[in-house]
Structure formats: C-alpha cells, structure tokens
Design an enzyme around this catalytic site. Structure first.
Site, PDB file in Angstrom:
ATOM      1  N   GLY A 217       6.744 -39.528   4.902  1.00  0.00           N
ATOM      2  CA  GLY A 217       7.190 -39.983   3.223  1.00  0.00           C
ATOM      3  C   GLY A 217       8.601 -39.488   3.006  1.00  0.00           C
ATOM      4  N   HIS A 218       9.194 -39.535   1.970  1.00  0.00           N
ATOM      5  CA  HIS A 218      10.682 -39.168   1.703  1.00  0.00           C
ATOM      6  C   HIS A 218      10.835 -37.589   1.537  1.00  0.00           C
ATOM      7  CE1 HIS A 218       9.780 -38.158  -2.606  1.00  0.00           C
ATOM      8  NE2 HIS A 218       8.679 -39.043  -2.475  1.00  0.00           N
ATOM      9  N   ASP A 219      11.824 -37.247   2.067  1.00  0.00           N
ATOM     10  CA  ASP A 219      12.229 -35.992   1.786  1.00  0.00           C
ATOM     11  C   ASP A 219      11.380 -34.605   2.476  1.00  0.00           C
ATOM     12  OD1 ASP A 219      14.596 -36.125  -0.203  1.00  0.00           O
ATOM     13  OD2 ASP A 219      13.040 -37.109  -1.265  1.00  0.00           O
ATOM     14  N   THR A 220      10.657 -35.493   3.161  1.00  0.00           N
ATOM     15  CA  THR A 220       9.617 -34.513   4.153  1.00  0.00           C
ATOM     16  C   THR A 220      10.606 -33.661   5.301  1.00  0.00           C
ATOM     17  OG1 THR A 220       7.493 -35.434   3.906  1.00  0.00           O
ATOM     18  CG2 THR A 220       7.960 -34.323   5.919  1.00  0.00           C
ATOM     19  N   CYS A 237       7.838 -35.039   0.435  1.00  0.00           N
ATOM     20  CA  CYS A 237       8.230 -33.680   0.054  1.00  0.00           C
ATOM     21  C   CYS A 237       7.326 -32.511   0.617  1.00  0.00           C
ATOM     22  CB  CYS A 237       8.012 -33.494  -1.290  1.00  0.00           C
ATOM     23  SG  CYS A 237       9.321 -34.455  -2.221  1.00  0.00           S
TER      24      CYS A 237
END
Length: 308
Positions: A217-220, A237
């Site tokens: 997922g995003h910003d991981t 995240c």
C-alpha cells in the site's frame, strides 16, 4: 511533494480561498500527508483526535478546520473542509495529465533497459541501467526504478493510493501525486501491485525480492534485503526494516513497524509493531515459540475434556 518554487502562506491560502494565521510571508516548500511530512511541508487535519499530532509534526504549515493557537515558527490555514482543500492544492500543483503514448513526458529510460511489448510508463519517471520490464507492466507517474530492477509481467507500480474520505455522497478519493521508488536490484514478481504514495514515495529498499501477487500500500517503506512470498498484503504507511521475511499470505495492518531481521510465518496477521530479530506466527500474530505452545495445548484439549 515538493513545490516547483517556494510559496508564501498567503499565496497558498489565496489558491483555496481561505484565511490564514501567521506571517503572510511564511514559506511553504511542499505538500505532504502526515506520515511523510518534513520541515517546509503543508499537512491537513480534519479531526480533533489528530490535531496535536499535526501541530507538533515536522510540518510547518497546517491546513485545519478549527482556529487554534499557532505554534511558533508555523502557519495555519483555516478551512471548513481541509480534505477537499488539500485535494484542490495537490490538483493545482500536480494535475492529472491524460496520456496516450506508451512513454510519458519528462521520463528518462536508460538505453540498456529491456522493455518488453505492451509496457506502459507514465510521466516524470526514471528507468535505470539494466532494468527489465516484462510484458504488460504498468509504471505510473513519478516512479524511480534504479539499476538492476526487474518487474514481472502485468505488475502495476505506482497505481493511485487507496485513500478515501467517507461523505454523505459516497467515498471521495484523495488525489495521489506521489510515486514509487524501487532501489537497486529490487525484483517484483508477476501480477503484483505497489501503490504510489499519496504525496510522497512508497519505497522498496535495495535488493528486496517480492514474489507474485503481492500488494504493498501507499507510503509504505520497505528496507534492504527483504523477502516477501506470494499473496502477502501490506497496508499503507507501514515501515518494514531491513532483512525482514514475510512468508505467503501474511497480512499487515497500516501504520505498524516490523523490526529488522524479523520473520513472519505464512498466513499470519500483523496487527502491532514487531520486535527485530524474532519469529512470529498466527493471527493475530505473536512470537512463534509462544504460538507453538498454544497450538500444542489446544491439541490436548479434547483429551483433557474427556478425562475431566
């Protein structure tokens, strides 16, 4: 997301038609969501639960739905709908740009890269030396693939972030303006997806190997030398430190940290921070040695009940 030039607090407030608190010449150099903010960034907050986190974060400009005391050295922009106004700002500075060519604008592809048929590469990307993109790969906008990266067939790198706000009219998606950064010698298998950061970068560290049908997922942020088997699912995240191993079908909730060298056995569910160097099992997972003892005890229950 860094702005193409420094803007003043007044300039940013004027774009969205909001009033501000602070020095009108206060500088805004970027826009970011809370997990990736740094000095100079603007962040939004629209729930009192997160006021303190946002006001005390590294962000120096806060888009907020309530007038509060302005911290020293920071600026506030008061908005009735911070989520909507944040979207207005990101669309203003990085609007969606439709693309009909297979390689987007301001994208650099090293001559040594091997690009198979039916590969699509978005705007503002960098494809490094010796990169291999197999058929059907999609690379979204603002992605960086360093030297030696391999992406398997039909994988999608840089799809927009799964980030929504529920309203009376339905779900409103946050406009993604980030990207994905795959460091040197990262390998991604077939049919895997790595979502773009909301306004920063989803990052995969050097030498990490990702199997088929994995989602990140995003910003991981994934560290160096990690290993992920098929059907691993990682929320947004998440921080995964160096040399972590996630075996098949492991699921990880958002906003947790998995310590360096940890191993999570197959089908486990990670719902909390995990210590470095330990092995974990189960859903919700715990240290494997404890889980194995629990399983052994459960196996004895029928016998114990009969004797009881």
């Amino acid at each position: 997301m860094k702005l193409y030039r420094t803007h003043s607090l007044k300039e940013i407030a004027d774009i969205i038609g909001c009033r501000f608190i602070g020095n009108e010449d206060h500088e805004v150099t970027g826009i970011n969501e809370i997990h990736q903010v740094e000095s100079g960034d603007l962040v939004f907050v629209d729930h009192k639960k997160y006021y303190s986190k946002s006001l005390e974060s590294a962000a120096t400009t806060i888009l907020i739905d309530k007038e509060v005391e302005c911290p020293e050295g920071k600026g506030l922009i008061i908005s009735e709908k911070p989520f909507d106004d944040y979207n207005k700002l990101t669309r203003h500075f990085m609007p969606f740009k439709p693309q009909t060519n297979v390689v987007g604008e301001n994208t650099i592809v090293d001559p040594s890269a091997i690009i198979y048929p039916k590969v699509f590469i978005g705007h503002n990307c960098s494809i490094g030396k010796g990169v291999i993109l197999y058929p059907g790969v999609i690379i979204g906008d603002n992605c960086i693939l360093e030297e030696g990266v391999t992406v398997g067939g039909n994988s999608v790198i840089g799809h927009y972030a799964f980030y929504y706000k529920k309203k009376d009219t339905g779900y409103d998606r946050m406009h993604s303006c980030g990207g994905v950064h795959l460091h040197k010698n990262v390998e991604v298998g077939a049919l895997s997806t790595i979502d773009a950061g909301v306004s920063g970068m989803t990052t995969i560290g050097e030498g990490t190997k990702i199997d088929n049908q994995v989602h990140i997922g995003h910003d991981t942020v994934v560290g160096k030398g990690c290993l992920m088997a098929a059907n691993v699912g990682i929320a947004g995240c998440v921080t995964i430190e160096d040399n972590v191993t996630l075996w098949g079908q492991v699921g990880v909730v958002s906003d947790v940290v998995i310590g360096a060298g940890a191993t999570v056995y197959g089908q486990s569910g990670v719902g909390k921070n995990l210590d470095p160097g330990k092995s974990y099992l189960g859903s919700p997972c715990d240290e494997a040695r404890l889980k194995f003892r629990e399983l052994a005890a459960i196996k004895r229950l029928p016998e114990m009940l009969e004797k009881g």
